[in-house]
Design an enzyme around this catalytic site. Structure first.
Site, mmCIF file in Angstrom:
data_model
loop_
_atom_site.group_PDB
_atom_site.id
_atom_site.type_symbol
_atom_site.label_atom_id
_atom_site.label_comp_id
_atom_site.label_asym_id
_atom_site.label_seq_id
_atom_site.Cartn_x
_atom_site.Cartn_y
_atom_site.Cartn_z
ATOM 1 N N ASN A 181 0.805 -1.230 0.000
ATOM 2 C CA ASN A 181 0.000 0.000 0.000
ATOM 3 C C ASN A 181 0.832 1.272 0.000
ATOM 4 O OD1 ASN A 181 -2.240 -1.553 0.110
ATOM 5 N ND2 ASN A 181 -2.798 -1.075 2.219
ATOM 6 N N LYS A 182 2.150 1.151 0.115
ATOM 7 C CA LYS A 182 2.970 2.349 0.282
ATOM 8 C C LYS A 182 3.207 3.055 -1.065
ATOM 9 C CE LYS A 182 3.384 1.891 4.742
ATOM 10 N NZ LYS A 182 2.357 0.849 4.951
ATOM 11 N N ASN A 183 3.818 4.259 -0.992
ATOM 12 C CA ASN A 183 3.915 5.083 -2.216
ATOM 13 C C ASN A 183 4.784 4.454 -3.288
ATOM 14 O OD1 ASN A 183 2.440 6.710 -0.515
ATOM 15 N ND2 ASN A 183 3.304 8.590 -1.344
#
Ligand SMILES: Cc1ncc(COP(=O)(O)O)c(C=O)c1O
Length: 374
Positions: free
Chosen positions: A181-183
């Site tokens: 889910n991270k950038n």
């Protein structure tokens, strides 16, 4: 209409082909791709040493060891975060000392943080919630004056910056996550940014069983390391993502701006701080006006889901979890974290979203909340 999740990774075809190449190469765990990923990360972080990890949780655990945190020590942190932030402190045998967050930034209140320092305090462990950086000038001023190590839980901060410098390119120990889910992602993964050669060497050993390979082909072990190494498969995804980091961050900022433009003020929601220079807009979290609604957060999420929109909850205040209550925490201890954690919802925000998706989310939020008005 397609279901709109609250987040979705963007993996391009070149990266998918690159992963297939790694699979065919016969070397799928830590190897040349991890080395390349670390070099690219180090370049991004201004030449600082970087060690890739299988998670930011592992990076934080190692950072605590490297900083010399021992049983009986206190580590000051926020009660409003993913529970990994405090769990790692407990797993090191130390005591997480919670300090409430600021109502506007939703990050640890630095004035209260300084007031919570005791002779047992060994480290400060702030979190950049949703990629909005904690004030690094004030943070490091306090750390320097009080002689404390800083372990930045920058799990959500990839692409964020402070006064023009990328988070991770300065400071003490910085842990970053590449969870799905991270950038940027490597499916699961993370890294620790360090600055000292001896500590980097210790970090390398703690990452994989403490093993040091000797020139004669033998091995030596002096510390009981864990198993936190990243695979080449994951690192290859990370390499592909690095090329897109700048574009991803720019796109997230544009989408966040659009939320502010399109959000219906009548909905009564409390919006995040409108900051578009430092923040990487890892998430767009709004606080629901629950006191003015006939329904709770669960019904809101359900109603959004029925309209084809995914909504997340990041995060319940962690001092109210059973584990932390048993250690003495109770409701009322940290009013802002409880208020925010009890009413926050994460609306969709990811680079592949269309501008019109934001409009659709804003319209659905208004419809659901206004329909649930007391
Ligand atoms: C603030 C914070 N700390 C730590 C972590 C742990 O990261 P990982 O899942 O890579 O172990 C996360 C991941 O969600 C996080 O958001």
């Amino acid at each position: 209409m397609d279901y709109l999740p609250f987040t979705r990774p963007s993996i391009d075809e070149a990266t998918i082909a690159g992963v297939a190449e790694v699979l065919r190469s016969g070397w799928i765990t830590s190897g040349p791709c991890v080395n390349q990923f670390e070099q690219e990360l180090s370049q991004y972080f201004g030449g600082r040493p970087v060690r890739a990890m299988s998670s930011a949780t592992g990076a934080l655990e190692i950072a605590l060891s490297v900083a010399g945190v021992q049983p009986g020590d206190e580590v000051i942190t926020t009660p409003y975060s993913w529970v990994a932030t405090a769990n790692v402190v407990l797993r090191a045998g130390a005591k997480p000392v919670f300090v409430d967050v600021d109502a506007v930034t939703r990050n640890i209140d630095l004035e209260r943080m300084e007031a919570a320092i005791t002779p047992r305090t060994r480290a400060l462990l702030p979190v950049d919630m949703a990629g909005l950086p904690v004030d690094r000038d004030r943070l490091y001023d306090i750390a320097k004056r009080r002689g404390l190590r800083v372990i930045e839980d920058a799990a959500q901060s990839m692409g964020a910056s402070w006064n023009g410098r990328p988070i991770g390119s300065f400071g003490d120990l910085v842990a970053i996550s590449f969870h799905a889910n991270k950038n940027i992602t490597s499916a699961e993964g993370g890294c620790l940014v360090l600055s000292d050669a001896a500590e980097t060497d210790l970090c390398t050993r703690l990452r994989l069983q403490g093993v040091v390979r000797l020139p004669d082909g033998g091995q030596e072990v002096e510390v009981a390391g864990g198993k936190h190494n990243l695979t080449d498969l994951a690192a290859r995804i990370g390499i592909g993502q690095m090329k897109q980091l700048e574009a991803f961050t720019a796109r997230r900022r544009l989408l966040a701006r659009r939320y502010f433009e399109r959000f219906d003020a009548n909905s009564g929601c409390e919006l995040p701080l409108a900051e578009f220079t430092n923040c990487n807009w890892h998430m767009f979290q709004v606080l629901l006006p629950l006191e003015r609604m006939r329904t709770g957060r669960g019904e809101f999420i359900q109603a959004m889901h029925q309209r084809g929109i995914g909504v997340g909850v990041h995060y319940p205040a962690m001092h109210l979890f059973g584990l932390y209550r048993r250690l003495g925490c109770k409701p009322g201890d940290f009013p802002q974290a409880e208020r925010i954690g009890g009413s926050t919802v994460t609306l969709p925000l990811f680079p592949a979203m269309a501008d019109t998706d934001v409009d659709r989310v804003c319209a659905a939020v208004s419809e659901v909340i206004l329909g649930a008005r007391k």
